[in-house]
Structures are given as C-alpha cells and as structure tokens.
Design a protein around this motif. Sequence first.
Motif, PDB file in Angstrom:
ATOM      1  N   MET A 183       0.755  -1.230  -0.055  1.00  0.00           N
ATOM      2  CA  MET A 183      -0.192  -0.188  -0.121  1.00  0.00           C
ATOM      3  C   MET A 183       0.698   1.312   0.074  1.00  0.00           C
ATOM      4  O   MET A 183       0.765   2.306  -0.801  1.00  0.00           O
ATOM      5  CB  MET A 183      -0.991  -0.220   1.118  1.00  0.00           C
ATOM      6  N   THR A 203       3.064   1.606  -3.271  1.00  0.00           N
ATOM      7  CA  THR A 203       2.369   1.943  -4.617  1.00  0.00           C
ATOM      8  C   THR A 203       2.096   3.434  -4.420  1.00  0.00           C
ATOM      9  O   THR A 203       2.187   4.184  -5.546  1.00  0.00           O
ATOM     10  CB  THR A 203       1.090   1.177  -4.511  1.00  0.00           C
ATOM     11  N   ARG A 204       1.787   3.909  -3.151  1.00  0.00           N
ATOM     12  CA  ARG A 204       1.435   5.150  -3.063  1.00  0.00           C
ATOM     13  C   ARG A 204       2.844   6.031  -3.264  1.00  0.00           C
ATOM     14  O   ARG A 204       2.857   7.201  -4.213  1.00  0.00           O
ATOM     15  CB  ARG A 204       1.073   5.668  -1.781  1.00  0.00           C
ATOM     16  N   SER A 211     -10.265  -0.137  -8.290  1.00  0.00           N
ATOM     17  CA  SER A 211      -8.839  -0.230  -7.372  1.00  0.00           C
ATOM     18  C   SER A 211      -7.749   0.225  -8.206  1.00  0.00           C
ATOM     19  O   SER A 211      -7.018   0.787  -7.471  1.00  0.00           O
ATOM     20  CB  SER A 211      -8.659  -1.954  -7.344  1.00  0.00           C
ATOM     21  N   ASN A 263      -5.647   3.285  -6.395  1.00  0.00           N
ATOM     22  CA  ASN A 263      -4.415   3.403  -6.135  1.00  0.00           C
ATOM     23  C   ASN A 263      -3.417   4.018  -6.877  1.00  0.00           C
ATOM     24  O   ASN A 263      -2.038   4.024  -6.702  1.00  0.00           O
ATOM     25  CB  ASN A 263      -3.782   1.901  -6.243  1.00  0.00           C
ATOM     26  N   GLU A 274      -2.834   3.984  -9.959  1.00  0.00           N
ATOM     27  CA  GLU A 274      -2.182   3.123 -11.020  1.00  0.00           C
ATOM     28  C   GLU A 274      -2.459   3.580 -12.488  1.00  0.00           C
ATOM     29  O   GLU A 274      -1.742   3.142 -13.259  1.00  0.00           O
ATOM     30  CB  GLU A 274      -2.425   1.718 -10.943  1.00  0.00           C
TER      31      GLU A 274
END
Length: 295
Positions: free
Chosen positions: A66, A69-70, A133, A137, A139
């Motif tokens: 988590m 990714t951030r 998602s 996130n 992405e």
Amino acid sequence: MDLLQLKYFQAVAKIEHMTKAAQILQIAQPALSATIARLEADVGVPLFNRAGRNIVLNEYGKVLLMRATRALNELEAARQEIGDLSGSKFGYVSFASTAMNKHFCDLLASFAQLHPKVNFQLTQTTDENAKLSLLENGEVDFIFVIKKIKRSDVVCIPLVEKDVFLAVPAAHRLANRHTVSLQELAGESFITLKADHSIQEFCYSMCLKRGIVPKVICKSDSAQGLVNLVAAGFGVAFFPAPRKYVPNLPFVLIKIEDFDYNNFLYLAWKEKRYFSKAALQFREYIIQNGPDTLN
C-alpha cells in the motif's frame, strides 16, 4: 530499501508468483528472488508466506505494498509534472477498459496520430471492481466503466448509451430475426464472462423472472474470447452494443423484446490527482470525440 526493490516487490506482490514476475520484469528469476530477500532483510520481516513454489502476500507485505504503491505513484506524478514544466513534448497516459474493439482502437489511434510522442499503458479487464482499485491506487489516470461510480472523489462522464442484444452465430436459426423473446431462448447454449459483470447479472435475473434458467456452457475470461466463441458457433451470448450500432462484428445482434435495459459507457477519473498535459489532452479528446466514434 531502494526504488528498484520497491518496483520489483510491487510486481511480485500483484502476481504472487516469482517466475511470472521475473518474466514480466525481464530479469532472471534468481536475481529477482535475491532482490526480494534483501528487501525482507531490510524491513526485518518476511513479506510473503511461502509454501513450496507458492507465495502469498502476508499482512506485512500488504502494508508495504500500500505504501510502496503510493510512493511510486507520487514519484511518477512528479516525473510527469517536471516534464510538463520543462516543456517536454513527450507524455504518458494510462487507463483501464473492457472494450478494445475496432471502434475503441480507432479512437485511440486517431488521438495517437495527433500526439505521436504520447506513450500509453493499457489495462484490459472485465472486472469493474478491479478497474476501480486501479484508479484508487493511482495506477491509472482513467477507467472506462459501464456502471456509474457514485463517489464524491470520482468524476464519471457518460460517453455512449448502450442496449443489450442477443449475439448469435451467422448460421444460427434466429440469425435472420430482428427481435427475439426470452421464451424462445430456452435450451440455448450461452457463453458468459467469468468475472462478475452487471450486464450478465441483469440478463440472468430477467431470464429467471420468466422461468428460464440459461444453460451456460462456457465462461470466458475476456470479452474477445466471448466474441470469438460466438462467431465460431459455440453458443449465443448477451452482448452490450451502442444504440447507433454500426455492424462490424463476426456475428448477428438481435434486439430482445423482454429487456427494458440500457446503460452507458463512462469515462471516470479521480478528482484530486495530478494529470500530465498528455492525460488532460486525452481526456478532452475522448469526451469530445468518444460519443461519435464509439456509437
């Protein structure tokens, strides 16, 4: 802990398979395993539960994924913003979509012709939750969805209104019909999408209301797989298509009399995030040209 370790960890965490991740990253599997081992030694705990060749992200790994990714998304946003400030003509746009048909690809190609130095990252999935998602996130910049996202932090713009048709092979007994009732479909062999899909759920519920239980003989992983199977005569399928439909599919679409259903293709994005100039140009182009091109 360095950026390369985090990028490699992110890839392994998503796939939960060391060899497949190594293939995607285009590095040797022992080198990838050694990198993950060094990362685990650095944080002081194992990040995966291992059972033979199987690996599963554990609670420590989920926390790191988590945060990693951030952090990686923020660094990518910084790179894009610096590129914009420096006047770079290159750009980057990422999005997730179910549709990759000819009309959709033509729309992307026409944008690419206007902006030849823009790079794209495309993710194709039928899972609407997976798309959300990816957006949450950070992405992807945008997602194309068939169900409106009702959240204050997400903007959702309708592009194209669609109906649900029955898709049948060209040689099917109903292929010369303009309309068909659900009662006439009893006993037909149906092909559906494996992932949860709001359209499939609606069609199934409509059949049940009329006392029909669809005989599903195949569940496809992808929309393209469904298209190919119907075209090959393997079965029939409920298929969404624009109301202003231009025939360009390898099967016949028939209107279903019993259905009172329509939906939209939406373009969605997170409201508070940095968008590169290329992403902003892409968004404007899709909103301006999508309704005409995708119909």
